[in-house]
Design an enzyme around this catalytic site. Structure first.
Site, PDB file in Angstrom:
ATOM      1  N   ARG A  71       0.858  -1.201   0.000  1.00  0.00           N
ATOM      2  CA  ARG A  71       0.000   0.000   0.000  1.00  0.00           C
ATOM      3  C   ARG A  71       0.885   1.239   0.000  1.00  0.00           C
ATOM      4  O   ARG A  71       2.094   1.128   0.171  1.00  0.00           O
ATOM      5  CB  ARG A  71      -0.845   0.000   1.278  1.00  0.00           C
ATOM      6  CG  ARG A  71       0.037   0.017   2.519  1.00  0.00           C
ATOM      7  CD  ARG A  71      -0.712   0.116   3.834  1.00  0.00           C
ATOM      8  NE  ARG A  71       0.206   0.233   4.956  1.00  0.00           N
ATOM      9  CZ  ARG A  71       0.751  -0.789   5.603  1.00  0.00           C
ATOM     10  NH1 ARG A  71       0.472  -2.025   5.246  1.00  0.00           N
ATOM     11  NH2 ARG A  71       1.581  -0.580   6.606  1.00  0.00           N
TER      12      ARG A  71
ATOM     13  N   VAL B 130       1.705   5.705   5.490  1.00  0.00           N
ATOM     14  CA  VAL B 130       1.556   6.985   6.191  1.00  0.00           C
ATOM     15  C   VAL B 130       2.762   7.891   5.907  1.00  0.00           C
ATOM     16  O   VAL B 130       2.612   9.080   5.621  1.00  0.00           O
ATOM     17  CB  VAL B 130       1.434   6.752   7.713  1.00  0.00           C
ATOM     18  CG1 VAL B 130       1.477   8.077   8.477  1.00  0.00           C
ATOM     19  CG2 VAL B 130       0.164   5.980   8.059  1.00  0.00           C
TER      20      VAL B 130
END
Ligand code: MV4
Length: 445
Positions: free
Chosen positions: A292, A295
């Site tokens: 993914r 952050v």
């Protein structure tokens, strides 16, 4: 290229993706729960669709509702951000079945890399170092004891379906291994519905270093250097930086090229982060692949100048990366501090509530990624991260000094935040000298 993207996330990353879409001339529609109905970024989006109550299971994790929203919005792709459904295979499969592009990992690679024992084998196949340990799954406690005898204690038992520090048991001797083995298997069963575990030698006081990768659908795989994320507490990262201050250029290249080989071996496309442990002698060992955008991606954006969200969207749309590895240059140091609505004096317990006074820092090399503002109420239903403060300066010491100045300017009142904790960490002699590892916060704070 896509004409409309549905954003299946909330908070700062939802806003970050809206911005990238608009710069690319793509419409961005965001989903939201009842707890997020007043968030200002809903108005910045080209549409906002309520998908249910605050409880994530009934909104941000509810596949049927998100697919319905994508159909209603007539979106041609879904960006899942991080967390929630970003690495959910069932969701990715349903997107494919509905002819909606999932801006995330390819289905086949999810299988391959989701099983950590399988990923270890894949790394070995790609000639990337792994920690000494089992070849695949360990089936019985006797096998575990035998193997631990060969590789030596301490050892760590890990859930094959685990990751991010969940489902692990440390053992310093045979007795604790026998207990830990069964405990790890039961915990793995409950947490992941899979009892399978594997075994590794335990690396004492490692650093956590990860390599940012982007791969296009034509098979080109490029790295965007590494981030050092050793400053974490209970597997929650607090401060991330690039470059890793203890790597020389040769080691850095070896690490980054290893990450590329794993991603190529997995026939992966999209954004990925390859996690490694770095031991005291600066040997690195493959841990896992995060499938993914993470952050801490802004740290890499600052030191390379690339917009990783834009790039992620472009490669998902099938565009080729029209540049080479040599075109990706690393400049200066970037550090990110995670600002969480938490009370450090109260064991970092969440501290939601209304922000009555909000003043954001600025100046050269200062970036704030946030969806909050004066008058915003931090809901109690979600992750406590409310902002990321990223600083980019020519040297590490200048970056720390500017970060301290920026943290000092940052006013978020009256809720408690991790700003004072970040200030304390950045002031610590061992952090300044970069003599830290993943146990630094627990030992010194
Ligand atoms: C380890 C380890 C020591 N030795 N594996 C935790 C998260 C997961 N990605 C891997 N983790 C660890 N695996 C071996 N063989 C220590 C950790 C670990 C850790 C790793 C990265 C960042 C923070 C950590 C905190 C505690 C333990």
């Amino acid at each position: 290229m896509f004409s409309k993207i549905l954003i299946a996330n909330r908070g700062e990353i939802a806003l970050r993706i809206i911005r990238a879409c608009h710069e690319l001339g793509i419409k961005a529609v965001v989903v939201y729960s009842e707890a997020d109905k007043n968030a200002a970024y809903l108005k910045q989006a080209d549409g906002a669709i309520c998908i249910g109550p605050a409880n994530p299971a009934e909104s941000y994790l509810n596949i049927a509702r998100i697919i319905s929203a994508a159909e209603i919005a007539d979106a041609d792709a879904i960006h899942p951000g991080y967390g929630f459904l970003s690495e959910n295979m069932e969701f990715a499969r349903i997107c494919r079945d509905c002819s909606i592009e999932f801006i995330g990992p390819p289905l086949e690679a999810m299988n391959l890399l989701g099983d950590k024992a399988a990923a270890r084998s894949l790394a070995t196949k790609a000639d990337v170092p792994v920690v000494p340990g089992s070849e695949g799954i360990v089936r019985t406690v006797e096998d575990a004891v035998k193997l631990a005898g060969e590789i030596g204690y301490p050892v760590i038992v890990k859930a094959a379906s685990g990751g991010g520090g969940r489902g692990m048991r440390l053992a310093h001797n045979e007795t604790s291994l026998r207990q830990g083995f069964d405990a790890a298997r039961s915990e793995a069963e409950v947490s992941f519905g899979n009892r399978e575990v594997y075994l590794e030698k335990y690396i004492v006081e490692p650093r956590h270093v990860e390599v940012q990768i982007m791969a296009d659908k034509a098979g080109k795989v490029l790295h965007f250097f590494e981030r050092d994320c050793s400053t974490q507490r209970r597997h929650q990262k607090m401060i991330e930086e690039s470059p890793c201050p203890v790597l020389d250029d040769r080691k850095r290249q070896e690490l980054c090229e290893s990450a590329i080989r794993i991603i190529k071996e997995a026939r992966y496309d999209g954004a990925a982060t390859v996690e490694f442990l770095l031991d005291k002698k600066k040997n690195f060992y493959f841990m896992e692949v995060n499938k993914r955008i993470q952050v801490e991606h802004p740290v890499t954006e600052m030191v390379t100048g690339f917009d990783l969200i834009q790039l992620q969207i472009k490669v998902a749309a099938g565009e080729k990366m029209e540049f080479e590895q040599r075109d990706i240059k690393h400049s200066g140091t970037a550090i990110e501090c995670r600002i969480n609505a938490e009370d450090a004096a109260n064991n970092f317990s969440p501290c939601p509530g209304k922000i009555e006074r909000y003043i954001q820092p600025g100046g050269p090399g200062v970036r704030v990624d946030t969806h909050v503002y004066q008058g915003y109420t931090v809901p109690s239903n979600y992750d406590s991260m409310i902002a990321k403060l990223i600083v980019h300066r020519p040297t590490r010491l200048e970056t720390i000094a500017t970060m301290q100045r920026a943290l000092g300017e940052f006013v978020i009142e009256p809720i408690k935040t991790t700003i004072p904790a970040c200030q304390a960490i950045l002031s610590h002699n061992l952090f300044i000298k970069s003599k830290i590892d993943t146990g630094f916060i627990e030992r010194h704070f």
